[in-house]
Design a protein around this motif. Structure first.
Motif, PDB file in Angstrom:
ATOM      1  N   MET A 143      17.782  29.349  15.293  1.00 53.11           N
ATOM      2  CA  MET A 143      18.850  28.993  16.202  1.00 53.11           C
ATOM      3  C   MET A 143      19.913  30.094  16.182  1.00 53.11           C
ATOM      4  SD  MET A 143      20.889  25.440  16.272  1.00 53.11           S
ATOM      5  CE  MET A 143      21.179  24.835  17.888  1.00 53.11           C
ATOM      6  N   LYS A 144      20.414  30.436  17.353  1.00 56.26           N
ATOM      7  CA  LYS A 144      21.400  31.510  17.479  1.00 56.26           C
ATOM      8  C   LYS A 144      22.773  31.046  17.007  1.00 56.26           C
ATOM      9  CE  LYS A 144      19.418  34.077  21.275  1.00 56.26           C
ATOM     10  NZ  LYS A 144      19.648  34.633  22.600  1.00 56.26           N
ATOM     11  N   GLU A 160      26.140  35.313  18.419  1.00 54.53           N
ATOM     12  CA  GLU A 160      24.992  35.800  19.191  1.00 54.53           C
ATOM     13  C   GLU A 160      24.992  35.221  20.602  1.00 54.53           C
ATOM     14  OE1 GLU A 160      21.540  36.566  15.878  1.00 54.53           O
ATOM     15  OE2 GLU A 160      22.057  34.484  16.352  1.00 54.53           O
ATOM     16  N   LYS A 161      25.372  33.959  20.735  1.00 59.53           N
ATOM     17  CA  LYS A 161      25.442  33.337  22.059  1.00 59.53           C
ATOM     18  C   LYS A 161      26.508  34.013  22.918  1.00 59.53           C
ATOM     19  CE  LYS A 161      23.798  28.786  20.653  1.00 59.53           C
ATOM     20  NZ  LYS A 161      24.134  27.356  20.501  1.00 59.53           N
ATOM     21  N   LYS A 187      25.998  36.155  26.453  1.00 56.95           N
ATOM     22  CA  LYS A 187      26.747  35.892  27.686  1.00 56.95           C
ATOM     23  C   LYS A 187      27.457  37.150  28.169  1.00 56.95           C
ATOM     24  CE  LYS A 187      25.854  31.691  28.651  1.00 56.95           C
ATOM     25  NZ  LYS A 187      25.110  31.378  29.862  1.00 56.95           N
ATOM     26  N   GLU A 188      28.039  37.924  27.232  1.00 57.45           N
ATOM     27  CA  GLU A 188      28.700  39.174  27.609  1.00 57.45           C
ATOM     28  C   GLU A 188      27.706  40.138  28.230  1.00 57.45           C
ATOM     29  OE1 GLU A 188      30.428  40.479  23.942  1.00 57.45           O
ATOM     30  OE2 GLU A 188      32.287  39.374  24.297  1.00 57.45           O
ATOM     31  N   ASP A 189      26.526  40.247  27.646  1.00 57.00           N
ATOM     32  CA  ASP A 189      25.489  41.123  28.195  1.00 57.00           C
ATOM     33  C   ASP A 189      25.107  40.691  29.605  1.00 57.00           C
ATOM     34  OD1 ASP A 189      25.534  42.412  25.755  1.00 57.00           O
ATOM     35  OD2 ASP A 189      23.612  41.601  25.068  1.00 57.00           O
TER      36      ASP A 189
END
Length: 69
Positions: free
Chosen positions: A1-2, A6-7, A11-13
């Motif tokens: 699980m992230k 990391e989440k 989202k930024e990417d």
């Protein structure tokens, strides 16, 4: 699980990819002068995009490179 970090990075990417694609799509639709002028106006003097196709593409390239350094 992230993890939450990391989440957030995912989202930024995603945002950077979408912004880059939107700018390139606008470049094709409206031309480099209009796109560069809009970016320059929004930046409020913080940076300058040359109003040519090469200038706009260079801006997008720099935007992506800053994110993924």
């Amino acid at each position: 699980m992230k993890s939450i970090k990391e989440k957030i990075e995912d989202k930024e990417d995603e945002v950077f990819r979408k912004v880059s694609l939107l700018i390139l799509n606008d470049l094709e639709k409206y031309g480099p002068e209009k796109v560069a002028n809009e970016i320059n106006e929004a930046s409020q003097g913080n940076y300058y995009v040359v109003p040519t196709e090469e200038g706009v593409r260079e801006y997008v390239s720099n935007l992506i490179n800053k994110k993924f350094k």
